[in-house]
Write a protein that holds these residues in place. Structure first.
Motif: not given
Length: 363
Positions: A221-236
């Motif tokens: 769960k934590l690895r997925v959260i970190a990956f999704v947060v990182g992806s969000f800011f890459a999109g920004i």
């Protein structure tokens, strides 16, 4: 050595002063610097967002991902399709008309950028759930494959991305206010996350995944959260880059492009696991990337003209990456962060050493 901690009130005053000085400097830069200087400042901020977000995935959580450029592409295309006017879309998509609903809507830059980040985060979730079952090299190959799928999709989906022609004539919305505001937001969020209980658990997963599982930490769960947060800011960052360059095409998002490789060099140079180091690495590599342009042009050395080779900067950065991984893996900051306490202790340490050095000089 004793370590000192400043009072909370003192830190509030220092933070307020730093924000005030930063605003003054940005006003000066906006009014006094050339367009080229402003462009470099914007690139520094955008690269810093990419480096900080990738550092959350690679450096803090220990996930070896090579697909960051793919999430950047998702954010760039999504935001661009939302900010182009309906008339511009009709002109750009002359081979095949743009599909609904993108052909009939137009949003402001902020909303489009946030939506671009959210769509990138959604793709991050899609790739994280199956790919994070893998480890090490296999995970790196899977994420790299994802970024290539995105690029190929953009190349052949003419009715959505305009294919190889890309999107041109994007509104030039990105300026230092937007880019540095999003950098401040990214840094604040990731620092808060890193210092929270979740952040400590992410570091525990990075250091020893088996021990973390034994302590009851939900690793997946934590690895997925970190990956999704990182992806969000890459999109920004992708949206900011698209509206700075005012044109995007699939070739920009190839893994071999300077942006993709440079992000890795930034976080390794700054120090894997350090947010401050990622920002320092972004500043150094972005500056070097511009300064080293002269080696790709003709050079006159002692009367002999040497013709430059396009792409030589990439060779230098790749060599730098190899040297860092062999001789200086910890980078500039290691896992340390630049905080007010860190700066205060550094000054105190320097003050204590100064009299000793003076005494040696007298002898």
């Amino acid at each position: 050595m004793n370590t000192y901690k400043l009072e909370k009130k003192t830190k509030v005053i220092l933070n307020s002063t730093a924000i005030f000085i930063a605003i003054i400097l940005m006003m000066w830069a906006q009014n006094s610097m050339s367009s080229y200087g402003l462009r470099i400042l914007n690139l520094i901020a955008i690269n810093a967002i990419l480096a900080v977000s990738l550092n959350l995935i690679n450096g803090i959580t220990g996930i070896f991902s090579l697909g960051h450029i793919g999430f950047m592409a998702v954010g760039a295309y999504t935001a661009s399709l939302l900010t182009l006017s309906v008339q511009q879309k009709q002109q750009v998509f002359f081979l095949e008309p743009l599909i609904w609903p993108f052909n009939s809507i137009q949003l402001d830059f902020f909303s489009a950028t946030i939506i671009g980040g959210l769509v990138a985060a959604f793709f991050g979730l899609l790739i994280a759930v199956p790919a994070l079952r893998l480890r090490d090299d296999y995970l790196a190959i899977a994420t790299l494959g994802f970024s290539e799928i995105i690029r190929i999709f953009a190349n052949y989906s003419v009715s959505l991305t305009n294919g190889a022609l890309g999107l041109k004539g994007l509104p030039n919305y990105t300026n230092i206010w937007w880019s540095f505001s999003f950098l401040a937001l990214t840094t604040w969020f990731i620092v808060k996350l890193t210092n929270s209980t979740y952040g400590k658990q992410l570091k525990a997963i990075r250091d020893d995944e088996i021990a973390a599982r034994a302590m009851g930490i939900n690793v997946k769960k934590l690895r997925v959260i970190a990956f999704v947060v990182g992806s969000f800011f890459a999109g920004i960052a992708g949206s900011l880059m698209a509206h700075l360059l005012t044109t995007i095409d699939p070739k920009m998002f190839m893994f071999v492009q300077p942006t993709s490789v440079n992000i890795l060099v930034m976080i390794v140079l700054g120090g894997l696991g350090s947010t401050s180091g990622a920002i320092i690495g972004a500043i150094i590599i972005t500056f070097l990337s511009e300064w080293l342009r002269f080696i790709e042009g003709d050079m006159n050395i002692f009367g002999h003209v040497f013709h430059g080779i396009p792409g030589m900067r990439m060779l230098i950065f790749s060599a730098l990456m190899v040297i860092l991984m062999i001789f200086y893996r910890k980078g500039i900051m290691g896992e340390k962060e630049i905080t007010w306490d860190y700066l205060y202790n550094l000054i105190m340490k320097f003050k204590k050493k100064a009299p000793v050095e003076a005494k040696v000089g007298e002898e």
